[in-house]
Structure formats: structure tokens, C-alpha cells
Scaffold this active site. Structure first.
Site, short mmCIF file in Angstrom:
data_model
loop_
_atom_site.label_atom_id
_atom_site.label_comp_id
_atom_site.label_asym_id
_atom_site.label_seq_id
_atom_site.Cartn_x
_atom_site.Cartn_y
_atom_site.Cartn_z
N TYR A 147 1.26 -0.96 -0.30
CA TYR A 147 0.15 0.26 -0.20
C TYR A 147 0.99 1.18 0.29
O TYR A 147 0.57 1.96 -0.23
CB TYR A 147 -1.32 -0.19 1.39
N ARG A 154 1.58 6.47 -6.81
CA ARG A 154 0.31 7.45 -6.96
C ARG A 154 0.94 9.24 -6.68
O ARG A 154 0.88 9.70 -7.68
CB ARG A 154 -0.71 7.32 -6.00
N TYR A 208 -1.24 12.98 6.49
CA TYR A 208 -0.61 11.73 7.33
C TYR A 208 0.10 11.95 7.56
O TYR A 208 1.34 12.52 7.23
CB TYR A 208 -0.91 10.62 7.04
N ARG A 221 -11.61 13.27 2.08
CA ARG A 221 -12.88 12.46 2.68
C ARG A 221 -14.10 12.62 1.92
O ARG A 221 -14.44 11.49 2.33
CB ARG A 221 -12.39 12.93 4.52
N GLU A 326 -14.00 -1.61 6.78
CA GLU A 326 -13.89 0.20 6.15
C GLU A 326 -14.95 0.56 5.31
O GLU A 326 -15.46 -0.65 4.86
CB GLU A 326 -12.48 0.33 5.30
C1 3EB Z 1 -7.74 6.00 5.63
O1 3EB Z 1 -8.81 6.69 6.19
C2 3EB Z 1 -8.24 4.71 5.54
O2 3EB Z 1 -5.97 5.83 -0.25
O3 3EB Z 1 -6.85 6.35 -1.51
C3 3EB Z 1 -8.90 5.26 2.64
C4 3EB Z 1 -10.11 5.78 1.36
C5 3EB Z 1 -7.73 4.50 2.63
C6 3EB Z 1 -8.76 6.04 0.61
C7 3EB Z 1 -6.59 6.17 -0.54
C8 3EB Z 1 -7.01 4.66 1.90
C9 3EB Z 1 -7.48 5.59 0.38
O4 3EB Z 1 -6.47 6.47 5.31
C10 3EB Z 1 -7.86 3.93 3.68
#
Ligand code: 3EB
Length: 339
Positions: A147, A154, A208, A221, A326
Site C-alpha cells: 500500500y 500515485r 498524514y 474525505r 472500512e
Molecule cells: C484512511 O482513512 C483509510 O489510499 O486512496 C481510505 C480511503 C483509505 C482511500 C486511499 C485509503 C484511501 O486512511 C484508508
């Protein structure tokens, strides 16, 4: 019955369902289907290898535009579009790649390069929503989780195409799929810009801290698309994360409740921007379950709250080892007629 006004999503169990065949169908994602659906009119089909729970019967996620659509192809991207919207998909096996980085990074770079080139060539610059399915998402390769490798590739690909890495970035999901699967990405894009929404309970994913990887995931989001007649909300894959930390490690019911709290927070943010409020029951949901044995506890926790909403359950690995569930969601609301 004719689809309602505006962009519309339906989950159907048969490839020959009328909902999957109309001229306004934009594209289809199949989950666990061995055969393609009709593929009438050159409709693009993203084939995702994630088991459907509990039945193992295939499911077709059908996107309809509420307006006639036309098909096309550019490189490996199959797409279909209306005046304002474009649905596209691409599948690339890691075995067919070459170039810099690992095979997964090469496949990711190629997929995003072709997607960006398609959006530029066809004139739909705004990515609204992207779904990413990577085989073996949590496996370590070359000393890094796959990932995280995906996130690096990406980000580099989007940057190389001059696209935003924070702020105006699409809603997204990124899940694991079967080992034998190619990387599959499908997406919706538009000519007009949507609004992007962050969750006040969470650090933006693109901010992050480095403990989650050298390159942050690039997604919002949620995204809100307002049209003259309707309004569509796309909620990204949402999990039991508050701030930037995973909460309730090992407790599936509590993770599910925390995820719902995050979705409620996103609905509240969206409803500050739109005239017709969304509520939990006006959305359709896709729920990713890491361990099939957790399905009953997740279902129990959700049905209390979601009532009659459409919910599709899939078995999939999630992008952090400690996350057990999720949830993503989409809904369209008709806008009130002007007086
Ligand atoms: C998170 O909140 C959970 O890498 O495109 C959620 C939605 C998550 C999209 C992405 C990853 C992705 O981090 C993981």
C-alpha cells in the site's frame, strides 16, 4: 422504471438487469463476477476480485447518468461520458509492466498516467471519485508494505501530470484484492469542479505524518457535486481513524461505530454546503470486511442505524493492518425546485 434525475448508483445481482443496459448507463463495476455483464453499447466494466458476503454471488455496481452516454477508449482506459461526466476504468497486471520501481509502482504509474492523459484529452479535468483495488495490499515487498509503494507511485504520477496533491484531490478508496488480480482503478470525472470536504475529526490523509509512509495518500474525505437538478455526495473509504490514529484495535463493533461517527461528521460538513441535506438513510454503502467471521457483528451494528439503505458487503483487506472494517458511501438528492 426510469432512473431518477442525476447521477445514480444501483447494486444489482444480474448482468442482464434492465438497470445495467439503459443508454444512460455510464459504467459498471463487478464484484466477484466471472462473466462480464452484457457489455452492451461498449459500456466499460471494472472487474474487481473481492468476494461478496455472505453469498459469493456476483454483484454489479451500475452507475447511470440520467442522460444518454457515449463510449470511448484511450490507451487502456475504457470510458463512457455525458456532457459533464466521464466514468472510466483501467486494469494493469504487474506482470505486464516495466520501468522504474517495483512492478506495483510501475503498474500504478502507468494507470495514473493513462487516466490523467484521458482526462486531459477528453476535457474532464476534475477527478471526483477514484476506486483503487490492489492485489495483496498489506504484503511486504522490497521492505515496504505494498500500500505504501502504491502511495508513492500515485503521488509521483499525479505530480508529474501537474495535478494537486492536497486540497482539490478526489474522494477515493484503496482496498486489497485477490493475489491473481491486476491493479484495477475506476473513476468518475467531470468538466465542472466539485467541492471537496474534509473531516474535522481526522487529519487530512494528504497530511498524514511520515509514520504511515514516506508519501501520503492523495485523497479527500468526500466530494460534493452540485448540479442544477441534483446533488451527489461521494464519501471516501472511511475507517476507525481519529486524528491520524487507528482506534479500537481488535474490536470490530467499536471500529464500526467509530466509522459511523466519521461518516456522520462528513454528512454534517456536506450539509453545510448544500440546500437539500443528506442523511444516513439517503446513501448507498459498500462495506469492506477484513475477516468474513466479523460479518454478523458489523451487520448488526449497521442495520440498527442505516435502516433500509442499500448495503453491499465485500471481503477485502484494508490499507492498515489494524483496521477490520472500512465503509464508503454515495448518495444523490434531487434539488428543490426554485419557487
Ligand atoms: C484512511 O482513512 C483509510 O489510499 O486512496 C481510505 C480511503 C483509505 C482511500 C486511499 C485509503 C484511501 O486512511 C484508508
Amino acid at each position: 422504471m426510469r432512473a431518477p434525475l442525476g447521477l445514480h448508483l444501483a447494486y444489482v445481482s444480474r448482468a442482464d438487469d434492465p438497470a445495467a443496459r439503459g443508454p444512460d448507463v455510464l459504467g459498471i463495476a463487478t464484484f466477484d463476477a466471472t462473466a462480464a455483464p452484457g457489455g452492451a453499447n461498449g459500456i466499460p466494466v471494472a472487474r474487481i476480485h473481492t468476494p461478496v458476503l455472505p453469498s459469493a454471488a456476483p454483484v454489479y455496481e451500475v452507475w447511470s447518468a440520467g442522460a444518454p452516454a457515449a463510449s470511448g477508449q484511450r490507451g487502456r482506459v475504457h470510458f463512457r461520458r455525458t456532457e459533464d461526466l466521464l466514468f472510466g476504468c483501467i486494469a494493469i497486471a504487474e506482470s505486464e509492466t516495466s520501468g522504474a520501481g517495483s512492478p506495483l509502482q510501475a503498474a500504478t504509474a502507468a494507470a495514473y498516467a493513462e487516466i490523467c492523459a484521458t482526462l486531459e484529452a477528453e476535457g474532464y479535468p476534475h477527478l471526483l471519485r477514484v476506486w483503487n483495488y490492489l492485489p495483496d495490499i498489506n504484503r511486504d515487498a522490497n521492505g515496504t508494505e505494498r500500500y505504501r509503494e502504491f502511495n508513492t507511485a500515485r503521488q509521483h504520477a499525479l505530480q508529474a501530470h501537474g495535478r494537486a496533491l492536497t486540497g482539490s484531490v478526489p474522494a477515493a478508496s484503496a482496498l486489497g484484492s485477490g493475489s491473481a488480480s491486476p491493479l484495477v482503478v475506476y473513476f468518475l470525472a467531470s468538466r465542472t469542479a466539485p467541492r471537496f470536504i474534509e473531516n474535522p475529526r481526522q487529519v487530512s490523509a494528504y497530511h498524514y505524518p511520515p509514520e504511515y509512509g514516506t508519501h501520503s495518500p492523495v485523497f479527500s474525505r468526500a466530494a460534493l457535486r452540485e448540479q442544477p437538478g441534483s446533488s451527489t455526495l461521494f464519501i471516501s473509504g472511511t475507517a476507525s481513524i481519529v486524528g491520524h490514529r487507528s482506534l479500537h484495535v481488535g474490536d470490530t463493533a467499536a471500529q464500526t461505530r467509530e466509522t459511523l461517527a466519521n461518516i456522520r461528521a462528513l454528512l454534517a460538513e456536506a450539509n453545510r454546503l448544500t440546500h437539500r441535506p443528506f442523511d444516513l438513510s439517503s446513501l448507498a454503502y459498500k462495506v469492506y470486511v477484513r475477516r468474513p467471521a466479523d460479518l454478523p457483528v458489523i451487520q448488526r451494528t449497521l442495520t440498527e442505524v442505516l435502516g433500509a439503505a442499500q448495503v453491499l458487503y465485500l471481503q477485502a483487506d484494508i490499507c492498515r493492518q489494524d483496521l477490520l472494517v472500512e465503509i464508503e458511501a454515495t448518495g444523490t438528492r434531487p434539488l428543490a425546485q426554485a419557487a
